[in-house]
Design an enzyme around this catalytic site. Sequence first.
Site, PDB file in Angstrom:
ATOM      1  N   SER A 163      75.275  78.953 -25.642  1.00 30.68           N
ATOM      2  CA  SER A 163      74.641  77.690 -25.333  1.00 30.68           C
ATOM      3  C   SER A 163      74.651  77.309 -23.856  1.00 30.68           C
ATOM      4  O   SER A 163      73.865  76.461 -23.448  1.00 30.68           O
ATOM      5  CB  SER A 163      75.318  76.569 -26.118  1.00 30.68           C
ATOM      6  OG  SER A 163      76.648  76.391 -25.688  1.00 30.68           O
ATOM      7  N   SER A 176      79.562  81.001 -26.266  1.00 33.32           N
ATOM      8  CA  SER A 176      78.640  80.250 -25.407  1.00 33.32           C
ATOM      9  C   SER A 176      78.913  80.323 -23.911  1.00 33.32           C
ATOM     10  O   SER A 176      78.104  79.833 -23.125  1.00 33.32           O
ATOM     11  CB  SER A 176      78.628  78.776 -25.819  1.00 33.32           C
ATOM     12  OG  SER A 176      77.834  78.599 -26.956  1.00 33.32           O
ATOM     13  N   LYS A 198      77.799  71.572 -16.905  1.00 29.50           N
ATOM     14  CA  LYS A 198      77.101  71.595 -18.195  1.00 29.50           C
ATOM     15  C   LYS A 198      77.006  70.173 -18.743  1.00 29.50           C
ATOM     16  O   LYS A 198      77.968  69.404 -18.631  1.00 29.50           O
ATOM     17  CB  LYS A 198      77.879  72.500 -19.165  1.00 29.50           C
ATOM     18  CG  LYS A 198      77.194  72.748 -20.510  1.00 29.50           C
ATOM     19  CD  LYS A 198      77.993  73.713 -21.398  1.00 29.50           C
ATOM     20  CE  LYS A 198      77.266  74.027 -22.700  1.00 29.50           C
ATOM     21  NZ  LYS A 198      78.014  74.961 -23.560  1.00 29.50           N
TER      22      LYS A 198
END
Lengths: 492, 95
Positions: A158, A182, A78
């Site tokens: 997210s 998330s 990420k």
Amino acid sequence: MSDPIKLSLAEARDALKAKKISAVELTQAYVDEVEAGAGLNAYVLPTAEHALNMAKASDAKLARGEGGALEGLPLGVKDLFCTEGVRTTACSHILVGFVPPYESHVTSNLWRDGAVMLGKLNNDEFAMGSSNETSYYGSVINPWRRAGDTTPLVPGGSSGGSSAAVAARMCLAATATDTGGSIRQPAAFTGTVGIKPTYGRCSRWGIVAFASSLDQAGPITRDVRDAAIMLGSMAGYDPQDATSVDRPVPDYELALGQSLKGLSVGIPKEYRVDGMSSEIDALWDKGIEWLKAAGAVIKEVSLPHTKYALPTYYIVAPAECSSNLARYDGVRYGLRVEGSDITDMYEKTRAEGFGDEVRRRVLMGTYVLSAGYYDAYYLKAQKVRSLIAHDFIKAFADVDVLLTPTAPSAAFGIGENSDDPLAMYLNDVFTVTVNLAGLPGISVPAGLSSQGLPLGLQLIGRTFDEETLFKAAYAIEEAAGVQPAPAAWWKA
Amino acid sequence: MSVDQNTVRHIARLARIAVRDDELEALANELNGILSWVEQLGEVDTDGVEPMTGAVEMVMKWREDKVTTGNLQKEVTANAPGGDDGFFVVPKVVE
């Protein structure tokens, strides 16, 4: 090997050790998948050359009979994790061109164990969002579609790049972070497994900060075993994070397949919220039956302050974000827009650099922390947070683990919820309580909706009892049976 | 409590984010929407409740008072926009 990308992380690990495939072959197969899936926009920065060099080094180690727990396994990272020498932006314009001179603790653990980095994955800007639509690099497209319908759906957020890349077989597993849901909500939206460990289990050092008392790193993977392997590598004490907890990391894989006989599972009655779809309700009942059949004892429990968790979160998280994001000043890194004086430079830089959702949260946080409002909003929210955490302490005096749905719906269409911030915030109704209380939570795929979209169940555990989560999640996975992978329409 | 356009202008200033006049009304509406939703916390009796300031109860660890890093001027300033020769550069502040 005919199709290496079909192997799970655990299977690929065993195939590498048995020399049935080389790390370079495996990595090349994933580099090709990343390229073929570029249209999903899951990667914001593929690092193919870097990956192949790491794979070569892994092959040399494996040939000598050496190598760590993740030797030669290609992963996605990420874009919230700082990676030394590799651009890291948190998918915000304000961090344009930022190349960290250091590595996050979590990713350095992965490289220590031999993992290979395929590239940086898309996410909501600064991890603020539940659909990956707030990224400066654009929306990620969910590899899953409704049956007979080509409407592009969100992959959750997210960590939407992480969930989409794992579901589309564009990496073996991915790192993710979870501040209000998330990791778990995107896992539920893409038929993947996501675990947010106990606060303090993974070091936050080198992860771009959003809300420091809530942020935790964890993996998104194809199955529960892979999540156990990944967390075992990512977790661990780090003196550079004052909230990192110094206790040994268990071998989580050992928890898989253990009997559930006598395990006490709580069903929080307040999670049957108004307007929840009958499909989610039915999924929950199915999960209860599965755990019962595996020998668990089911008990209803009460978490009376549940309905106050989201409003509490939307005071605490913006307050912490407004303070954390004060560092983006156009002086030390990232974007700079010149102005007539220093204040004008700050204001122009931050106006241009932050997207709408980030600006909204910074303003909200600034307001609730400002003179005259601090007690009414921020202090009040911190007190309600105590009550929410206390609800869980009471429940866990009676049960070992809680079972809930992960999200109130299946994945929705891109653009469907983006006009109404409050509607978007409701996505986290079942996950946000866990962050407020600092507990571990895992989302595990439990079947498909009538429209053919994945749905997830969430298990919530006591602090530092990730092992019980893995044990119970594994039982759900077994009971749910083999789940289909999405049809690879993006390669057509 | 609700925010008006002047309040939005004030908090945007505190947050050092330039906001155009034609954005103020929409921002005020958005913030009021969120604020009126969080007002429901007022229903909760929190008398005598301690505020929760950390996620997990723990005792801070002590460490030896020793320098463990440093001499990283090049690395620290490497990403500075408008940086010059190992320094951060800002518009003139002192006349």
